[in-house]
Design an enzyme around this catalytic site. Structure first.
Site, mmCIF file in Angstrom:
data_model
loop_
_atom_site.group_PDB
_atom_site.id
_atom_site.type_symbol
_atom_site.label_atom_id
_atom_site.label_comp_id
_atom_site.label_asym_id
_atom_site.label_seq_id
_atom_site.Cartn_x
_atom_site.Cartn_y
_atom_site.Cartn_z
ATOM 1 N N HIS A 79 -2.958 6.218 11.527
ATOM 2 C CA HIS A 79 -2.601 4.909 10.978
ATOM 3 C C HIS A 79 -2.952 4.836 9.497
ATOM 4 O O HIS A 79 -4.131 4.824 9.130
ATOM 5 C CB HIS A 79 -3.343 3.822 11.784
ATOM 6 C CG HIS A 79 -2.966 2.425 11.427
ATOM 7 N ND1 HIS A 79 -3.789 1.353 11.666
ATOM 8 C CD2 HIS A 79 -1.847 1.920 10.858
ATOM 9 C CE1 HIS A 79 -3.190 0.246 11.255
ATOM 10 N NE2 HIS A 79 -2.014 0.574 10.751
ATOM 11 N N GLU A 109 -6.880 5.528 9.877
ATOM 12 C CA GLU A 109 -7.524 5.191 11.153
ATOM 13 C C GLU A 109 -6.954 6.195 12.171
ATOM 14 O O GLU A 109 -5.747 6.200 12.425
ATOM 15 C CB GLU A 109 -7.154 3.746 11.511
ATOM 16 C CG GLU A 109 -8.052 3.068 12.497
ATOM 17 C CD GLU A 109 -7.659 1.589 12.713
ATOM 18 O OE1 GLU A 109 -6.461 1.243 12.587
ATOM 19 O OE2 GLU A 109 -8.553 0.797 13.023
ATOM 20 N N ASN A 112 -6.389 -3.898 12.466
ATOM 21 C CA ASN A 112 -5.594 -5.107 12.647
ATOM 22 C C ASN A 112 -6.245 -6.126 13.577
ATOM 23 O O ASN A 112 -5.929 -7.304 13.521
ATOM 24 C CB ASN A 112 -4.184 -4.746 13.112
ATOM 25 C CG ASN A 112 -3.361 -4.271 11.928
ATOM 26 O OD1 ASN A 112 -3.372 -4.914 10.873
ATOM 27 N ND2 ASN A 112 -2.679 -3.146 12.068
ATOM 28 N N SER A 155 0.689 0.224 14.232
ATOM 29 C CA SER A 155 -0.415 -0.602 13.764
ATOM 30 C C SER A 155 -1.100 -1.338 14.909
ATOM 31 O O SER A 155 -2.126 -1.969 14.704
ATOM 32 C CB SER A 155 0.076 -1.585 12.705
ATOM 33 O OG SER A 155 1.318 -2.102 13.048
HETATM 34 N N1 3HC Z 1 2.460 4.230 -5.083
HETATM 35 C C1 3HC Z 1 1.655 4.823 -5.975
HETATM 36 N N2 3HC Z 1 0.762 4.133 -6.722
HETATM 37 C C2 3HC Z 1 0.702 2.793 -6.568
HETATM 38 C C3 3HC Z 1 1.516 2.111 -5.643
HETATM 39 C C4 3HC Z 1 2.426 2.887 -4.879
HETATM 40 N N3 3HC Z 1 3.219 2.323 -3.978
HETATM 41 N N4 3HC Z 1 1.214 0.778 -5.710
HETATM 42 C C5 3HC Z 1 0.243 0.641 -6.612
HETATM 43 N N5 3HC Z 1 -0.070 1.851 -7.136
HETATM 44 C C6 3HC Z 1 -1.139 2.161 -8.080
HETATM 45 C C7 3HC Z 1 -0.913 1.653 -9.480
HETATM 46 O O1 3HC Z 1 -0.174 2.572 -10.252
HETATM 47 C C8 3HC Z 1 -2.342 1.497 -9.987
HETATM 48 O O2 3HC Z 1 -2.847 2.768 -10.347
HETATM 49 P P1 3HC Z 1 -4.180 2.956 -11.268
HETATM 50 O O3 3HC Z 1 -5.353 2.574 -10.430
HETATM 51 O O4 3HC Z 1 -4.157 4.387 -11.579
HETATM 52 O O5 3HC Z 1 -3.993 2.047 -12.439
HETATM 53 C C9 3HC Z 1 -3.102 1.047 -8.752
HETATM 54 O O6 3HC Z 1 -2.307 1.459 -7.643
HETATM 55 C C10 3HC Z 1 -3.274 -0.437 -8.726
HETATM 56 O O7 3HC Z 1 -1.981 -1.043 -8.828
HETATM 57 P P2 3HC Z 1 -1.617 -2.234 -9.837
HETATM 58 O O8 3HC Z 1 -2.450 -2.140 -11.080
HETATM 59 O O9 3HC Z 1 -0.138 -2.281 -9.967
HETATM 60 O O10 3HC Z 1 -1.949 -3.542 -9.033
HETATM 61 P P3 3HC Z 1 -3.289 -4.031 -8.387
HETATM 62 O O11 3HC Z 1 -4.479 -3.650 -9.169
HETATM 63 O O12 3HC Z 1 -2.998 -5.462 -8.143
HETATM 64 O O13 3HC Z 1 -3.368 -3.257 -6.998
HETATM 65 C C11 3HC Z 1 -2.905 -2.986 -4.703
HETATM 66 C C12 3HC Z 1 -2.323 -3.261 -6.082
HETATM 67 C C13 3HC Z 1 -3.469 -1.571 -4.681
HETATM 68 C C14 3HC Z 1 -1.755 -3.102 -3.737
HETATM 69 C C15 3HC Z 1 -4.064 -4.020 -4.441
HETATM 70 O O14 3HC Z 1 -3.595 -5.325 -4.661
HETATM 71 C C16 3HC Z 1 -4.617 -3.932 -3.041
HETATM 72 O O15 3HC Z 1 -5.452 -3.102 -2.740
HETATM 73 N N6 3HC Z 1 -4.157 -4.839 -2.167
HETATM 74 C C17 3HC Z 1 -4.555 -4.868 -0.759
HETATM 75 C C18 3HC Z 1 -3.729 -3.869 -0.007
HETATM 76 C C19 3HC Z 1 -4.093 -3.826 1.429
HETATM 77 O O16 3HC Z 1 -4.955 -4.523 1.935
HETATM 78 N N7 3HC Z 1 -3.373 -2.971 2.150
HETATM 79 C C20 3HC Z 1 -3.545 -2.822 3.573
HETATM 80 C C21 3HC Z 1 -2.504 -3.616 4.279
HETATM 81 S S1 3HC Z 1 -2.687 -3.515 6.012
HETATM 82 C C22 3HC Z 1 -1.799 -2.172 6.455
HETATM 83 O O17 3HC Z 1 -1.129 -1.532 5.689
HETATM 84 C C23 3HC Z 1 -1.894 -1.802 7.892
HETATM 85 C C24 3HC Z 1 -0.703 -2.214 8.708
HETATM 86 O O18 3HC Z 1 -0.933 -1.779 10.016
HETATM 87 C C25 3HC Z 1 -0.401 -3.686 8.702
#
Ligand code: 3HC
Length: 281
Positions: free
Chosen positions: A138, A150, A188, A117
């Site tokens: 990424h 990315e 990031n 990352s």
């Molecule tokens: N695997 C498969 N499906 C998943 C899942 C997983 N691990 N987690 C969630 N889902 C699915 C759910 O089943 C749901 O599916 P649907 O659209 O068909 O209904 C969908 O994703 C949305 O999940 P939820 O309804 O349970 O919950 P939310 O609507 O609150 O969404 C989230 C959850 C997608 C995590 C949302 O809150 C989100 O987008 N959060 C921000 C995540 C983000 O910014 N990630 C990037 C982090 S930075 C990074 O990773 C980089 C690193 O370098 C630090």
């Protein structure tokens, strides 16, 4: 394609999940068999969510799981790989060592990608004899849901390597974005100062964690507030990325908040440890 994923943590199991789901034979490698078993359980549960939502069938869930083999020996795990995606701990010395071993054991034509990352792809590539075949791939958490990849070009990454990884990312249903090698890349470098500033708001008593998150969720339409997101990413991972940004870019604006350091020192790592800015069951 034979794809090997190194590291069975949150990112590693998500990456294995999406490659297997799009028909690739995946070998998931970790030192510890119990972590591999836990990762397979997580992948099964996440595929189960997709079945429940009728996005895939139960047969596709079984077939996807059937494409994932596990291995505790790194050299054996990469011996037949066309592509390796490394998703081990965010530690430059460890990654250099892993890339050196992969370079010795993987087929000559294999592409060696890192899901790092923030660590320099150019530096990681220098640990190998094939820097033209080393690239950043990424992914974002949760990997099956987030559509961005990315794609990070190191100084020596060849156009052929870039093109293969770009096409492969599209075939996974993702959107690849080309970025040059610089600390924290784009994602990031932009995200972590916001997370850090949110921690400073709590540290300086400007507002509670809940208030900071509500401001950013409702005021800026973010799906998660920055502190919920920090817990989700892992506070240790956030700190490691900020340290790279601070060291490499040399500006005070990247200085990790003392509260973040303190929480990591206390073992408050966010969702994975049960305690971060919030408490988890
Ligand atoms: N695997 C498969 N499906 C998943 C899942 C997983 N691990 N987690 C969630 N889902 C699915 C759910 O089943 C749901 O599916 P649907 O659209 O068909 O209904 C969908 O994703 C949305 O999940 P939820 O309804 O349970 O919950 P939310 O609507 O609150 O969404 C989230 C959850 C997608 C995590 C949302 O809150 C989100 O987008 N959060 C921000 C995540 C983000 O910014 N990630 C990037 C982090 S930075 C990074 O990773 C980089 C690193 O370098 C630090």
């Amino acid at each position: 394609m034979n794809v090997t994923v190194i590291g069975a943590g949150t990112m590693g199991n998500g990456i294995a999940h999406v490659f297997a789901q799009s028909g690739h034979a995946v070998t998931l490698v970790d030192l510890d068999q119990s972590r591999l078993d836990a990762a397979l359980g997580t992948i099964d549960a996440n595929l189960g969510r997709q079945v429940k939502k009728e996005r895939i069938t139960a047969e596709q869930q079984e077939a996807t799981l059937g494409r994932i083999a596990t291995q505790t020996d790194l050299a054996r795990g990469v011996s037949e790989a066309d592509l390796v995606v490394e998703a081990a701990t965010e530690d430059a010395t460890l990654k250099a060592k892993i890339f050196e071993q992969m370079d010795d054991a993987a087929p000559e034509a294999a592409i060696l990608a890192s899901n790092t990352s923030s660590i320099s792809i150019t530096q990681i590539a220098a640990a190998t004899r094939r820097p033209d075949q080393v690239i950043g791939m990424h992914f974002f958490n949760p990997v099956p849901v987030m559509t961005l990849v990315e794609v990070v070009r190191g100084l020596a990454t060849s156009d052929a390597t870039y093109e293969t990884v770009r096409q492969l990312s599209e075939d996974l249903g993702k959107v690849p974005v080309e970025v040059n090698d610089a600390a924290g890349f784009v994602s990031n470098r932009v995200l972590m100062p916001m997370v850090n500033e949110a921690v400073f708001c709590v540290h300086e008593g400007v507002a509670t964690a809940e208030a900071v998150d509500t401001v950013m969720k409702l005021g800026m339409a973010h799906p998660m507030g920055p502190l919920t997101l920090a817990d989700f990413i892992g506070l240790d991972v956030c700190l490691a990325i900020l340290e790279v940004l601070h060291r490499e870019l040399g500006e005070d604006k990247y200085r990790p908040c003392p509260l973040l350091r303190k929480m990591v020192a206390a073992g408050y790592l966010g969702r994975k440890s049960g305690q971060g800015f919030y408490t988890y069951d």
